[in-house]
Design an enzyme around this catalytic site. Structure first.
Site, PDB file in Angstrom:
ATOM      1  N   GLY A  77      -2.141  -4.371   1.174  1.00 17.71           N
ATOM      2  CA  GLY A  77      -2.244  -5.644   1.878  1.00 17.71           C
ATOM      3  C   GLY A  77      -1.253  -6.693   1.428  1.00 17.71           C
ATOM      4  CG  ASP A 106      -3.365   4.587   8.366  1.00 16.70           C
ATOM      5  OD1 ASP A 106      -2.417   5.369   8.449  1.00 16.70           O
ATOM      6  OD2 ASP A 106      -3.676   4.018   7.304  1.00 16.70           O
ATOM      7  CG  ASN A 121       1.253  -5.192   4.605  1.00 21.50           C
ATOM      8  OD1 ASN A 121       0.937  -4.298   5.389  1.00 21.50           O
ATOM      9  ND2 ASN A 121       0.997  -5.104   3.303  1.00 21.50           N
ATOM     10  CB  SER A 141      -0.937   0.002   1.210  1.00 20.34           C
ATOM     11  OG  SER A 141      -0.199  -0.167   2.421  1.00 20.34           O
ATOM     12  CG  HIS A 184      -1.172   3.621   4.680  1.00 22.68           C
ATOM     13  ND1 HIS A 184      -2.038   3.037   5.584  1.00 22.68           N
ATOM     14  CD2 HIS A 184      -0.664   2.633   3.906  1.00 22.68           C
ATOM     15  CE1 HIS A 184      -2.066   1.728   5.362  1.00 22.68           C
ATOM     16  NE2 HIS A 184      -1.241   1.454   4.361  1.00 22.68           N
TER      17      HIS A 184
END
Length: 227
Positions: A91, A202, A119, A54, A205
């Site tokens: 993801g 979040d 991730n 991402s 990002h």
């Protein structure tokens, strides 16, 4: 004499209607030639493939504002013969990246930027498993395109999984770069990671401003590979 006069009138007509005179014809030929040259240049541009998760995809912002898009803008401003392909997928883990990479390699990248593993770290996947997957992707690229230059984007993670895990995770990228002889960006999110104002709510990002900083970090290591 009667046959010469109509011919004379025809010649006058051809040179007086728009687009039929010598200058207009020369201009049109020039435009066609220029378009052909521009088309050839675009077709001959080498490919830089950004392959990641991402962060590469530009989660939460327009793709053009993500760092690969900003790198393309930089390249265009310098009139360099490269095109950027954004192969980011939100993801994505290092394991799933292996399954997706073969399709992207059809783009015949001249430079391959590998940005995966983040991730894995957030999910607590064993560092050795992530290392194996990243090395597999590097080997896949080299097997198909031995001359492709590879840039590995290093990542750091919060100590949620324990400080030892976080330290081993960071070290993994440095060890891969040495063992596989690839260029390394020590920390992709240098100056951005953990900075509240440069990340989306979040906290993971980057914002558009954050991506501009990431693009400068990437460019520092990418530019010597291009030139």
């Amino acid at each position: 004499m009667n046959t010469i006069k109509p011919l004379y009138i025809l010649l006058i007509y051809l040179f007086t209607i728009p687009g039929c005179g010598p200058q207009e014809q020369q201009s049109q030929q020039g435009e066609v030639t220029t378009s052909a040259v521009e088309r050839t240049i675009k077709e001959e541009r080498k490919t830089i493939l950004f392959f990641g998760n991402s962060l590469t995809a530009g989660y939460g912002i327009d793709e053009d504002e993500a760092f690969p898009g900003l790198i393309q803008n930089k390249i265009d401003s310098l009139d360099l013969p490269y095109k950027v392909i954004n192969g980011g997928l939100s993801g994505e883990t290092s394991a799933s990246g292996i399954n997706r990479l073969e399709w992207f390699l059809e783009e015949e990248p001249s430079i391959f930027v590998l940005e995966l593993g983040g991730n894995d770290g957030l999910r607590g996947i064993a560092v050795e498993e992530t290392r194996k997957n990243l090395e597999t992707m590097i080997e896949m690229v080299r097997k198909k395109y031995p001359d492709t230059r590879i840039l590995l984007a290093g990542m750091q993670i919060p100590p949620n999984m324990g400080r030892e895990y976080a330290a081993n995770f960071e070290l993994m990228y440095k060890e891969i770069a040495v063992e596989k002889n690839v260029k390394l960006i020590p920390f992709l999110l240098e100056g951005v990671g953990g900075v509240r104002g440069l990340n989306l709510p979040d906290g993971i990002h980057p914002t558009e401003e954050g991506h501009r900083i990431v693009a400068e970090t990437v460019w520092e290591y990418l530019e010597p590979m291009i030139n």
